[in-house]
Design an enzyme around this catalytic site. Sequence first.
Site, PDB file in Angstrom:
ATOM      1  N   ASP A 196      33.165  35.615 -12.069  1.00 50.29           N
ATOM      2  CA  ASP A 196      34.220  34.644 -12.345  1.00 50.29           C
ATOM      3  C   ASP A 196      34.955  34.356 -11.045  1.00 50.29           C
ATOM      4  OD1 ASP A 196      36.143  33.062 -13.385  1.00 50.29           O
ATOM      5  OD2 ASP A 196      36.984  34.560 -14.740  1.00 50.29           O
ATOM      6  N   LEU A 197      34.593  33.250 -10.380  1.00 49.07           N
ATOM      7  CA  LEU A 197      34.910  33.035  -8.960  1.00 49.07           C
ATOM      8  C   LEU A 197      36.335  33.364  -8.530  1.00 49.07           C
ATOM      9  CD1 LEU A 197      33.791  32.196  -6.217  1.00 49.07           C
ATOM     10  CD2 LEU A 197      34.552  29.884  -6.677  1.00 49.07           C
ATOM     11  N   ASP A 198      37.312  32.794  -9.198  1.00 50.54           N
ATOM     12  CA  ASP A 198      38.685  32.969  -8.721  1.00 50.54           C
ATOM     13  C   ASP A 198      39.400  34.116  -9.400  1.00 50.54           C
ATOM     14  OD1 ASP A 198      38.302  30.931  -7.015  1.00 50.54           O
ATOM     15  OD2 ASP A 198      39.463  29.457  -8.140  1.00 50.54           O
ATOM     16  N   GLU A 199      38.675  34.981 -10.049  1.00 51.44           N
ATOM     17  CA  GLU A 199      39.334  35.973 -10.888  1.00 51.44           C
ATOM     18  C   GLU A 199      39.014  37.401 -10.509  1.00 51.44           C
ATOM     19  OE1 GLU A 199      41.508  35.197 -13.231  1.00 51.44           O
ATOM     20  OE2 GLU A 199      41.296  33.035 -13.075  1.00 51.44           O
TER      21      GLU A 199
END
Lengths: 285, 285, 285, 285
Positions: free
Chosen positions: A226-229
């Site tokens: 989850d790229l930005d997480e």
Amino acid sequence: MTGHHILTLSCPDRPGLTSAVTQRLFQHRGNVVEAQQFGDAETGRFFMRIVADFADEAAEGEFRQDFSGLAGTYDMEWSLRQADERRRVLILVSKFDHCLSDLLYRHRIGELPMDIVGIVSNHPAEGHELAGARNIPFHHFPITKDTKPQQEAQIRDVIEETGAELVVLARYMQILSDEMSAYLSGRCINIHHSFLPGFKGAKPYHQAHARGVKMIGATAHYVTADLDEGPIIVQDAEAITHADTPDDLVRKGRDIERRVLARAVRCHLEDRVLLNAQKTVVFGD
Amino acid sequence: MTGHHILTLSCPDRPGLTSAVTQRLFQHRGNVVEAQQFGDAETGRFFMRIVADFADEAAEGEFRQDFSGLAGTYDMEWSLRQADERRRVLILVSKFDHCLSDLLYRHRIGELPMDIVGIVSNHPAEGHELAGARNIPFHHFPITKDTKPQQEAQIRDVIEETGAELVVLARYMQILSDEMSAYLSGRCINIHHSFLPGFKGAKPYHQAHARGVKMIGATAHYVTADLDEGPIIVQDAEAITHADTPDDLVRKGRDIERRVLARAVRCHLEDRVLLNAQKTVVFGD
Amino acid sequence: MTGHHILTLSCPDRPGLTSAVTQRLFQHRGNVVEAQQFGDAETGRFFMRIVADFADEAAEGEFRQDFSGLAGTYDMEWSLRQADERRRVLILVSKFDHCLSDLLYRHRIGELPMDIVGIVSNHPAEGHELAGARNIPFHHFPITKDTKPQQEAQIRDVIEETGAELVVLARYMQILSDEMSAYLSGRCINIHHSFLPGFKGAKPYHQAHARGVKMIGATAHYVTADLDEGPIIVQDAEAITHADTPDDLVRKGRDIERRVLARAVRCHLEDRVLLNAQKTVVFGD
Amino acid sequence: MTGHHILTLSCPDRPGLTSAVTQRLFQHRGNVVEAQQFGDAETGRFFMRIVADFADEAAEGEFRQDFSGLAGTYDMEWSLRQADERRRVLILVSKFDHCLSDLLYRHRIGELPMDIVGIVSNHPAEGHELAGARNIPFHHFPITKDTKPQQEAQIRDVIEETGAELVVLARYMQILSDEMSAYLSGRCINIHHSFLPGFKGAKPYHQAHARGVKMIGATAHYVTADLDEGPIIVQDAEAITHADTPDDLVRKGRDIERRVLARAVRCHLEDRVLLNAQKTVVFGD
């Protein structure tokens, strides 16, 4: 006397841990120069970082041998490294190279203990200022929707060949596949802009401007699917006003991004960041 | 299980200190909840703060007994206290009571683990908002050039009678005599405005305005004979502009002063501040 | 010479606006002490704030008369007030009164040019420290799911009777109905905690802790039907670490909340905030 | 329509100034895009910065002609420039080139509207990373106590030949002679580290460390004969702890210095800084 070594460990918390670890160091003629620990009351997990010198190399070897047993008993994840050992780092970049440029500068003056083993961009070399990157291999791996698997395979090849221990997404604007994210898990740092409140999706600075926020920021985190997480390492923010145009936000954002990413990379290289499930423990930054 | 105890110590640095201390805790059924240490490479002095629980009161008593011997051997200054033990605090104030008001508020909501045993002012009670200070004795000790020794004697009497362990100069605008400063050494916190560059003497905000600085700040420090030069505990600063009048600086300064003083007092009450000659070690603020 | 007056205006942008306004002031013996303007290139809207003195009251009256015509021509929203005129303010509070306490303090020392015409709480007076609020009517309006319309009617009655010009939600934890939000639109300031990234819903500090953010903040905004999404006036944030417990976040959050809310209220009272659709223009804070 | 022009002026304050200036602009088909003003109540001096577009070049010429008369009447110091006109800048550097490197980067990506007409160092080119400075003449002017007058004459020659309008001391560690300081007055920006409280003399970061300050900062100012005491343009500071070594302070100081200097240079290049005796007015930074 050997130079500084850094011992990091995490394990289920239980009484006597600090004592057991430091006693073992003392027995093997290791001297504690600096030590930090943290017990997470919620997860019951214990984290420790020790900087130590050993009387000589033999002492270090004996300690490592002995500690390995202790680590098994206490179910520890641990690492012991020489503090001045330079890690091999691969930098990925896209069109905007302010973070790349900043990392190259800090590398040049010796601020970051790393060897840059390569730069990968999905844009050609001409688009970047690489004068400060002499002797660093540059790889132009263009990418399209259809060639993403092949392009990621190219990156993996570079990582394998160079033995890169850390991958830095220095404003690399491609979303990694789930496989790639899993492959890089825990050894890849990304930088993204974030706000109060946070904005997702394209053109975040324009979104922030449209919303009229009075503060912009950036977040450096480990990559997960989850790229930005992923687990957050460093964040910073600063004030803006109604008079700031989207261009001003982009400019101010560049400065925040480069200092937040540089700090996160430095913390990682100095073994200050320990993973705590979806969070991090950052010692003594 | 007892509640949290806080152990602080400082001594000449030597190998095995952390091990010796934590081992002793472990032997006496003490569990380390939190630990921080710092070795000052320049002065060769070692500092440590440990939060620990004991299995029961007997365990704590045995540890204290045993540790006392260790402390002698290692030439330690040390202290072991219950974390929820409230210290007795005396607050001194002059005309401006923004810091007093803020400390009273934080005391009321339980943010600061202290009992306020008295408020001393060289101005009458009518000049202060003491509604939030019901049940706290207020002493009006006026002062003139000629009566300074007597007035300071009055303050000392209050300190002795109340057993005050900490004296907070919450914008107390009288310069303490050398005797008084020496008497209060290490247990008296003062707040003063400071700038980049610093200004000494009267009306510092007006001086700062005249100089055209772009930043103002405040410093909380322990009192020594040299009023504004004692060991620094906390500092903070914020940006100002050409449009800020001296009145604006005073207003902004009030906010910085009250948050810097409150933070310093909290750090002291939580045993986070250890003296290191003319400096301080502040753990985990 | 009259005291300072504050003229604020917004209108569709067009050439000659500044000239037209300042010329009119000059003609009526008004002297510009301070002036700020902003043209929003996106919306084509113009905003201005002028602090001016008039030669005498007659001059001010003539200007007001004359300007009213100009304002019609240029389709202006505008206001002209004496700078030292104190606005009537109603404060709403729930259980936590750190913001109320802070506003009362600033009111007492004259930092905020307002008269507090009442305090409304859905908790009884005994739960609050109101010693600093002598002479300020306190209204206990309890609320349940079923009595919300009646309770809001009670608040409206107080607003009507006191002529309150500004309503401050000083950690008032009830969600206003859409009707109430619409009724208060543009004259009601709320404070809420926000983060990078933002968290919605209950127990935001616990959410932030669970997420492992390294920064917390707060936002003061005008109330609209969508509670946390009104035009933002002031935001601030500060760094936290892995060692901060949810309680520490609550404590740090209190400090950020009270200074952000106080700043927003001051800006509003000094006519520094102009609405720009879903955003604000904040002059010279 | 012409591009943006920037008009700056300062003069003794008197009623009608804003009106007179903006009316003149309107008459000559100039449209105010942005305007800021400040009246210094203490010195009675008025400062203004206007960004304006003109209908065409003829309009701009007429305005300039007409305004010149007005400026005489009101005793104004003033300037009218095209906003996208790039100023000629000369950079002076010594051993440490973090500020030089940062300015070169910002120049390359077009963040700073300037042409760098040369780099002067008292150290040889090999000591600097000049890869990003292709096409920029580099001058190695070594200096000794005895050759200072000659070396300064060399610098003056470069300034004269290149028509440099701004000289930036990017950590140039030589103290300028009084003559040189006078020669550069108002057109030379210096960066120096400063603290709370400020430290003068050699090795300031070591002094700060010895004093145990909890905050370090930097100041960008115009050069005057008194090296560190010229009118301040920008300041910033950040927190440090007891654990920061002098080397850490130097590292953190580098980051503060480069962002403070870059901000001051940008403000100067955008005509945001107006001199106000020993102080500055900085508009809308």
